[in-house]
Design an enzyme around this catalytic site. Sequence first.
Site, PDB file in Angstrom:
ATOM      1  N   HIS A 155       3.204  40.573   6.428  1.00  0.00           N
ATOM      2  CA  HIS A 155       2.656  41.894   6.715  1.00  0.00           C
ATOM      3  C   HIS A 155       3.470  42.545   7.817  1.00  0.00           C
ATOM      4  O   HIS A 155       3.922  41.868   8.731  1.00  0.00           O
ATOM      5  CB  HIS A 155       1.184  41.788   7.149  1.00  0.00           C
ATOM      6  CG  HIS A 155       0.457  43.079   7.014  1.00  0.00           C
ATOM      7  ND1 HIS A 155       0.496  44.045   7.983  1.00  0.00           N
ATOM      8  CD2 HIS A 155      -0.301  43.566   6.001  1.00  0.00           C
ATOM      9  CE1 HIS A 155      -0.213  45.068   7.567  1.00  0.00           C
ATOM     10  NE2 HIS A 155      -0.705  44.816   6.375  1.00  0.00           N
ATOM     11  N   ASP A 197      -4.144  40.555   0.149  1.00  0.00           N
ATOM     12  CA  ASP A 197      -3.957  40.389  -1.290  1.00  0.00           C
ATOM     13  C   ASP A 197      -3.952  38.936  -1.751  1.00  0.00           C
ATOM     14  O   ASP A 197      -3.970  38.670  -2.950  1.00  0.00           O
ATOM     15  CB  ASP A 197      -2.635  41.056  -1.724  1.00  0.00           C
ATOM     16  CG  ASP A 197      -2.696  42.565  -1.591  1.00  0.00           C
ATOM     17  OD1 ASP A 197      -3.783  43.117  -1.830  1.00  0.00           O
ATOM     18  OD2 ASP A 197      -1.684  43.187  -1.248  1.00  0.00           O
TER      19      ASP A 197
HETATM   20  N1  ACO Z   1       7.712  35.431   1.415  1.00  0.00           N
HETATM   21  C1  ACO Z   1       8.909  35.027   1.915  1.00  0.00           C
HETATM   22  N2  ACO Z   1       9.563  35.680   2.893  1.00  0.00           N
HETATM   23  C2  ACO Z   1       9.011  36.782   3.396  1.00  0.00           C
HETATM   24  C3  ACO Z   1       7.752  37.251   2.930  1.00  0.00           C
HETATM   25  C4  ACO Z   1       7.110  36.525   1.902  1.00  0.00           C
HETATM   26  N3  ACO Z   1       5.950  36.946   1.417  1.00  0.00           N
HETATM   27  N4  ACO Z   1       7.446  38.371   3.625  1.00  0.00           N
HETATM   28  C5  ACO Z   1       8.450  38.600   4.466  1.00  0.00           C
HETATM   29  N5  ACO Z   1       9.401  37.644   4.324  1.00  0.00           N
HETATM   30  C6  ACO Z   1      10.656  37.539   5.058  1.00  0.00           C
HETATM   31  C7  ACO Z   1      11.712  38.434   4.414  1.00  0.00           C
HETATM   32  O1  ACO Z   1      12.429  37.769   3.420  1.00  0.00           O
HETATM   33  C8  ACO Z   1      12.569  38.798   5.605  1.00  0.00           C
HETATM   34  O2  ACO Z   1      13.438  37.722   5.867  1.00  0.00           O
HETATM   35  P1  ACO Z   1      14.922  37.983   6.426  1.00  0.00           P
HETATM   36  O3  ACO Z   1      14.727  38.632   7.761  1.00  0.00           O
HETATM   37  O4  ACO Z   1      15.504  36.608   6.488  1.00  0.00           O
HETATM   38  O5  ACO Z   1      15.591  38.886   5.446  1.00  0.00           O
HETATM   39  C9  ACO Z   1      11.575  38.871   6.753  1.00  0.00           C
HETATM   40  O6  ACO Z   1      10.463  38.059   6.369  1.00  0.00           O
HETATM   41  C10 ACO Z   1      11.098  40.275   7.037  1.00  0.00           C
HETATM   42  O7  ACO Z   1      10.695  40.852   5.810  1.00  0.00           O
HETATM   43  P2  ACO Z   1      10.637  42.433   5.596  1.00  0.00           P
HETATM   44  O8  ACO Z   1      10.407  42.723   4.169  1.00  0.00           O
HETATM   45  O9  ACO Z   1      11.804  43.081   6.259  1.00  0.00           O
HETATM   46  O10 ACO Z   1       9.386  42.773   6.513  1.00  0.00           O
HETATM   47  P3  ACO Z   1       8.313  43.858   6.250  1.00  0.00           P
HETATM   48  O11 ACO Z   1       7.556  44.054   7.477  1.00  0.00           O
HETATM   49  O12 ACO Z   1       8.944  45.063   5.666  1.00  0.00           O
HETATM   50  O13 ACO Z   1       7.466  43.086   5.124  1.00  0.00           O
HETATM   51  C11 ACO Z   1       6.006  42.963   3.308  1.00  0.00           C
HETATM   52  C12 ACO Z   1       6.212  43.346   4.788  1.00  0.00           C
HETATM   53  C13 ACO Z   1       6.767  43.972   2.445  1.00  0.00           C
HETATM   54  C14 ACO Z   1       4.524  43.062   3.016  1.00  0.00           C
HETATM   55  C15 ACO Z   1       6.522  41.534   3.020  1.00  0.00           C
HETATM   56  O14 ACO Z   1       5.871  40.609   3.859  1.00  0.00           O
HETATM   57  C16 ACO Z   1       6.376  41.125   1.552  1.00  0.00           C
HETATM   58  O15 ACO Z   1       7.212  41.494   0.731  1.00  0.00           O
HETATM   59  N6  ACO Z   1       5.302  40.357   1.198  1.00  0.00           N
HETATM   60  C17 ACO Z   1       5.048  39.952  -0.165  1.00  0.00           C
HETATM   61  C18 ACO Z   1       4.333  41.043  -0.918  1.00  0.00           C
HETATM   62  C19 ACO Z   1       2.913  41.237  -0.428  1.00  0.00           C
HETATM   63  O16 ACO Z   1       2.142  40.310  -0.307  1.00  0.00           O
HETATM   64  N7  ACO Z   1       2.562  42.514  -0.193  1.00  0.00           N
HETATM   65  C20 ACO Z   1       1.221  42.902   0.262  1.00  0.00           C
HETATM   66  C21 ACO Z   1       1.244  43.301   1.699  1.00  0.00           C
HETATM   67  S1  ACO Z   1      -0.360  43.680   2.281  1.00  0.00           S
HETATM   68  C22 ACO Z   1      -0.678  45.182   1.643  1.00  0.00           C
HETATM   69  O17 ACO Z   1       0.133  46.011   1.456  1.00  0.00           O
HETATM   70  C23 ACO Z   1      -2.032  45.462   1.268  1.00  0.00           C
END
Ligand code: ACO
Length: 370
Positions: free
Chosen positions: A253, A307
């Site tokens: 998140h 989620d």
């Molecule tokens: N699994 C594995 N790695 C992850 C995950 C995950 N679920 N979430 C983040 N990371 C890692 C990324 O790969 C990234 O790694 P890096 O720095 O080595 O490239 C790092 O954590 C940061 O990720 P970002 O996408 O830049 O961070 P952001 O704050 O934008 O991410 C997000 C938030 C998009 C929700 C992300 O955690 C994700 O994609 N989660 C999976 C999808 C999900 O569950 N979405 C629902 C969110 S809650 C909602 O909207 C209601």
Amino acid sequence: MELRKGLEDIAIKETSITFIDGELGRLYYRGYSIFDLASFSNFEEVAYLIWYGKLPTRHELEDFKSRLAEERGVSEDITSFVVRTSKQGNPMDILRTAVSMLGLEDRQEGDFIGKAIRITAKIPTIISLIQRSRNNQEFLEPDLSLSHAENFLYMINGTKPNAQDSRVLDVALMLHMDHEMNASTMACLVVASTLSDIYSSVVAGISALKGPLHGGANSEALKQFMEIGSPDNVEKYVMGKLSSGQRLMGFGHRIYKSMDPRAKILKEYATRMAKNEEINRLIEIAMKVEEVGIKVLGRRGIYPNVDFYSGLVFYSLGFEQDLFPTIFASARVIGWTAHIDEYLKDNKLIRPKAIYVGDLGKRYVPIDER
Ligand code: ACO
């Protein structure tokens, strides 16, 4: 000019609607803890709280409940559109178009919260129509004597729900109502800030919520548990997914760097309401994914989000998997409209900048010379 990809850590407005403490995993609506609201309150009361900024008196609540219930019906045009598209269409696309049609039908001027109530009341009717018509089930008229959550379940399953199921949906909807400046709320505000209308803004919110990085993750998380198939496969699946650079759905998140409080509450309900062998197995798998996922990702502040368990809860209540994001939308519309209302009180057109990195001064080459 500083580049802030994804507008990370940028505030675009002041708000008195929702506060998130991402480090401690706390969430407050209008100053009330989500844990208290989930324990003591209900859908209608929290919707009132979010829109009007205070808890209603008994009289105000009764009045509000009737207003919400009376708006549940949808036109024949919308009914026939949903029936026609329900078998092929993505439910979020159908919902988005149906809300757009609601905008065409609403000829009343002003009364912003009145319109928000109308949209909120009708979304469960549209969702039930999608699920029932694609399964060739008879469409049920809304039952105005039932609460919002009871009626939603009644229209989906065709039978009056028991008290436990309606309480679970009531709580799940409360947990999804608002979440400060998330991607879909931002999308609503971008549209609203041009002084467009509430329906166009909500359509933008539905469009943004649809994506798997946002509201689409609830359905993807359940799909993931189904793919895993057995608790014995969890470790291999999770490690395989992460080592190939894929994301664990329902994890991570932008704001929470600890367990999302909504996931904590939903986990408790999911385990408490376990019903049949399939659901019990899925819950066991989910808990194991949580354990393995936290072991690997927890040190980077990546934990289960709302989620992760919500899909299991919705599935146990009788909703089909691809409808989950629409259920999310049915609750989040309250936060969207409350934020639009708050933003418009001191409106400023949202128009950020981009940093140009292309060339300048190129010579135009006529088409025959290229
Ligand atoms: N699994 C594995 N790695 C992850 C995950 C995950 N679920 N979430 C983040 N990371 C890692 C990324 O790969 C990234 O790694 P890096 O720095 O080595 O490239 C790092 O954590 C940061 O990720 P970002 O996408 O830049 O961070 P952001 O704050 O934008 O991410 C997000 C938030 C998009 C929700 C992300 O955690 C994700 O994609 N989660 C999976 C999808 C999900 O569950 N979405 C629902 C969110 S809650 C909602 O909207 C209601």
